[in-house]
Write an enzyme that holds these catalytic residues in place. Structure first.
Site, PDB file in Angstrom:
ATOM      1  N   GLY A  62       0.826  -1.200   0.000  1.00  0.00           N
ATOM      2  CA  GLY A  62       0.000   0.000   0.000  1.00  0.00           C
ATOM      3  C   GLY A  62       0.859   1.249   0.000  1.00  0.00           C
ATOM      4  O   GLY A  62       2.001   1.229   0.486  1.00  0.00           O
TER       5      GLY A  62
ATOM      6  N   GLN B 196       2.405   9.857   1.685  1.00  0.00           N
ATOM      7  CA  GLN B 196       3.758   9.293   1.735  1.00  0.00           C
ATOM      8  C   GLN B 196       4.647   9.801   0.603  1.00  0.00           C
ATOM      9  O   GLN B 196       5.865   9.616   0.643  1.00  0.00           O
ATOM     10  CB  GLN B 196       3.698   7.759   1.674  1.00  0.00           C
ATOM     11  CG  GLN B 196       3.133   7.129   2.927  1.00  0.00           C
ATOM     12  CD  GLN B 196       3.075   5.619   2.791  1.00  0.00           C
ATOM     13  OE1 GLN B 196       2.140   5.081   2.222  1.00  0.00           O
ATOM     14  NE2 GLN B 196       4.088   4.939   3.291  1.00  0.00           N
TER      15      GLN B 196
ATOM     16  N   CYS C 197       5.787  -0.482   7.295  1.00  0.00           N
ATOM     17  CA  CYS C 197       5.391   0.688   6.502  1.00  0.00           C
ATOM     18  C   CYS C 197       6.580   1.145   5.666  1.00  0.00           C
ATOM     19  O   CYS C 197       7.698   1.199   6.172  1.00  0.00           O
ATOM     20  CB  CYS C 197       4.960   1.805   7.455  1.00  0.00           C
ATOM     21  SG  CYS C 197       4.523   3.336   6.626  1.00  0.00           S
ATOM     22  N   LEU C 198       6.320   1.500   4.419  1.00  0.00           N
ATOM     23  CA  LEU C 198       7.398   1.968   3.537  1.00  0.00           C
ATOM     24  C   LEU C 198       8.028   3.262   4.054  1.00  0.00           C
ATOM     25  O   LEU C 198       9.167   3.571   3.714  1.00  0.00           O
ATOM     26  CB  LEU C 198       6.866   2.193   2.111  1.00  0.00           C
ATOM     27  CG  LEU C 198       6.403   0.927   1.368  1.00  0.00           C
ATOM     28  CD1 LEU C 198       5.802   1.304   0.021  1.00  0.00           C
ATOM     29  CD2 LEU C 198       7.550  -0.050   1.192  1.00  0.00           C
TER      30      LEU C 198
ATOM     31  N   HIS D  43      -4.473   1.024   7.749  1.00  0.00           N
ATOM     32  CA  HIS D  43      -3.127   1.603   7.715  1.00  0.00           C
ATOM     33  C   HIS D  43      -3.087   2.811   6.763  1.00  0.00           C
ATOM     34  O   HIS D  43      -2.532   3.862   7.097  1.00  0.00           O
ATOM     35  CB  HIS D  43      -2.140   0.510   7.273  1.00  0.00           C
ATOM     36  CG  HIS D  43      -0.719   0.942   7.204  1.00  0.00           C
ATOM     37  ND1 HIS D  43       0.223   0.538   8.131  1.00  0.00           N
ATOM     38  CD2 HIS D  43      -0.064   1.736   6.328  1.00  0.00           C
ATOM     39  CE1 HIS D  43       1.387   1.080   7.811  1.00  0.00           C
ATOM     40  NE2 HIS D  43       1.242   1.808   6.722  1.00  0.00           N
ATOM     41  N   GLU D  44      -3.680   2.646   5.572  1.00  0.00           N
ATOM     42  CA  GLU D  44      -3.639   3.734   4.582  1.00  0.00           C
ATOM     43  C   GLU D  44      -4.487   4.921   5.029  1.00  0.00           C
ATOM     44  O   GLU D  44      -4.093   6.075   4.845  1.00  0.00           O
ATOM     45  CB  GLU D  44      -4.096   3.229   3.206  1.00  0.00           C
ATOM     46  CG  GLU D  44      -3.223   2.130   2.603  1.00  0.00           C
ATOM     47  CD  GLU D  44      -1.737   2.423   2.680  1.00  0.00           C
ATOM     48  OE1 GLU D  44      -1.325   3.582   2.499  1.00  0.00           O
ATOM     49  OE2 GLU D  44      -0.971   1.471   2.935  1.00  0.00           O
TER      50      GLU D  44
ATOM     51  N   HIS E 228      -2.624   7.015   7.363  1.00  0.00           N
ATOM     52  CA  HIS E 228      -1.699   7.924   6.669  1.00  0.00           C
ATOM     53  C   HIS E 228      -2.403   9.212   6.255  1.00  0.00           C
ATOM     54  O   HIS E 228      -1.854  10.308   6.372  1.00  0.00           O
ATOM     55  CB  HIS E 228      -1.133   7.265   5.407  1.00  0.00           C
ATOM     56  CG  HIS E 228       0.081   6.426   5.640  1.00  0.00           C
ATOM     57  ND1 HIS E 228       1.225   6.912   6.222  1.00  0.00           N
ATOM     58  CD2 HIS E 228       0.344   5.124   5.356  1.00  0.00           C
ATOM     59  CE1 HIS E 228       2.136   5.945   6.294  1.00  0.00           C
ATOM     60  NE2 HIS E 228       1.625   4.846   5.773  1.00  0.00           N
TER      61      HIS E 228
HETATM   62 ZN    ZN Z   1       2.515   3.018   5.648  1.00  0.00          ZN
END
Ligand code: ZN
Length: 167
Positions: free
Chosen positions: A46, A51, A93-94, A135-136, A139
């Protein structure tokens, strides 16, 4: 298409609250394609617009288990309805690279969102997909999963990543 730069914690832009998408134009389609390319390249399941430094309520996801059968999904202005069954799930998480930890998430929910063409849809999600949706959306609200960890753990992670950014 082009790869976008993924911001890393503690970049303050990750803390912006994203604004609703109101225009579904060609520029949005290009952004979505670039976000997919960036997510698959990372690789991740995701990626939210916040981000990549854009405060828009938009995220791309692919929770398919078989990489040969991709299931790309776009969620725009997403909302969660009827969250149920809180469980502990391993999460990464990225924007918090190299780190994973357990957090509490709902195992089942209904997603209400718009697709990339501005069409509304609803979807019943569970497991990894339900986790990724939460999670998204976090963000888009300027939250990171590490916010759910203890202050001590979060401080350790922040120090480690701040050091990595300077290196
Ligand atoms: Zn993330």
């Amino acid at each position: 298409m082009s790869l976008l730069t993924i911001l890393h914690h503690p970049d303050p832009r990750l803390r912006q609250k994203a604004q609703p998408v109101t225009v579904f134009d060609a520029a949005l389609q290009t952004l979505i394609d670039d976000m997919f390319e960036t997510m698959y390249d990372a690789p991740g399941v995701g990626l939210a617009a916040t981000q990549v430094g854009l405060a828009l309520r938009l995220a791309v996801m692919d929770c398919s288990e078989d990489k040969d059968k991709p299931q790309p999904m776009v969620i725009i202005n997403p909302e969660i309805l009827d969250p149920d069954d809180r469980v502990e799930m391993e999460e990464g998480c990225l924007s918090v690279p190299g780190i994973a930890d357990k957090v509490q998430r709902y195992n089942r929910l209904t997603l209400r969102a718009f697709d990339r063409n501005g069409q509304p849809f609803e979807l019943a999600a569970e497991g990894l997909l339900a986790q990724a949706i939460q999670h998204e959306i976090d963000h888009l609200d300027g939250k990171l999963y590490i916010d759910y960890l203890s202050a001590l753990k979060r401080e350790r992670i922040t120090k480690k990543l701040a050091k990595a950014r300077r290196a």
